[in-house]
Design an enzyme around this catalytic site. Structure first.
Site, PDB file in Angstrom:
ATOM      1  CG  ASP A   1      -3.674  -6.519   8.442  1.00  0.00           C
ATOM      2  OD1 ASP A   1      -3.583  -6.543   7.784  1.00  0.00           O
ATOM      3  OD2 ASP A   1      -5.491  -6.759   9.683  1.00  0.00           O
ATOM      4  CB  SER A   2      -4.712  -0.361   9.538  1.00  0.00           C
ATOM      5  OG  SER A   2      -3.898  -0.347   7.844  1.00  0.00           O
TER       6      SER A   2
ATOM      7  CG  ASN B   1      -1.257   0.924   1.759  1.00  0.00           C
ATOM      8  OD1 ASN B   1      -1.688   2.319   0.945  1.00  0.00           O
ATOM      9  ND2 ASN B   1      -2.917   0.697   1.763  1.00  0.00           N
TER      10      ASN B   1
ATOM     11  N   GLY C   1      -6.928   5.914   1.293  1.00  0.00           N
ATOM     12  CA  GLY C   1      -7.779   5.401   2.435  1.00  0.00           C
ATOM     13  C   GLY C   1      -9.390   6.292   2.521  1.00  0.00           C
TER      14      GLY C   1
END
Ligand code: ITT
Length: 200
Positions: A70-71, A11, A154
């Site tokens: 990780d979110s 990302n 995002g």
């Protein structure tokens, strides 16, 4: 002892944030995609499980110390969705479609019932041992009624941090890092990182 840290992410938005946060520490940062590492299947049902899996896989594949993130976004009115499924909430269509789906899901939900939080779990794994260091960051806030702002990535354009009137996509880089889930988890990770990068 290498001072290169692999960021186990594909990302670009996350990678940019880590580059600026770690840049000041004199740690060279490289992304998983830059090394051509294969994508990791995120099949765990917790942020902790997926972060650990990504960090271990990338450390093993590269031989480097690897930090995985990780979110996601946890929305109370949606019983915690999209949660660990945030990246693929609208399938593989990407950030814009994810935000559209979220705004649709919250259509008709009044201002006082739009509470949400970003969560970030970081996992640091070394190629030399099985031990994984985990840290967590949370940023409380609410989902706006429409997109505002062009910064970040995002879900930033629709997330208003608690105590603020602007969305995350209107905050400057330093402002976001000071209050974000990723900024908090990264601060907590610095001691682990210094320990792992120390020459032995
Ligand atoms: P990697 O697994 O390769 O790191 P990913 O995008 O698949 O990349 P995640 O599975 O952790 O990463 O999904 C994170 C999701 O949460 C994704 O949709 C992001 O856009 C969103 N997200 C995470 N942090 C964010 C932030 O600071 N601002 C806005 N959206 C964020």
């Amino acid at each position: 002892m290498t001072r290169t840290l692999l960021i186990a992410t594909r990302n670009r938005g996350k990678l940019l944030e880590f580059e600026r946060i770690f840049g000041a520490l004199g740690v060279q940062v490289v992304g998983a995609a830059d090394l051509g590492l294969p994508e990791v299947d995120e099949d765990a049902d917790t942020f902790e499980g997926n972060a650990t899996k990504k960090a271990r896989a990338c450390a093993a594949a590269s031989g480097l110390l690897a930090l995985a993130d990780d979110s996601g976004l946890v929305v109370d009115a949606l019983d915690g969705a999209p949660g660990v499924h945030s990246a693929r909430y609208a399938g593989s269509a990407g950030d814009a479609a994810n935000v559209d789906k979220l705004l649709d899901a919250l259509a008709g939900v009044p201002e006082g019932a739009r509470s949400a939080r970003f969560r970030c779990v970081l996992a640091l794994a070394s190629p030399d041992d099985d031990e994984v260091a985990l840290t967590v960051g949370t940023c409380e806030g609410a989902i706006a009624f429409e997109r505002v702002g062009g910064l970040g990535f995002g879900y930033d354009p629709v997330f208003v941090p608690a105590g603020h009137t602007r969305t995350m996509a209107e905050l400057g880089a330093d402002e976001k890092d000071a209050l974000s889930h990723r900024g908090q988890a990264t601060q907590a990770m610095k001691a682990h990182l210094a320990d792992r990068l120390r020459p032995r």
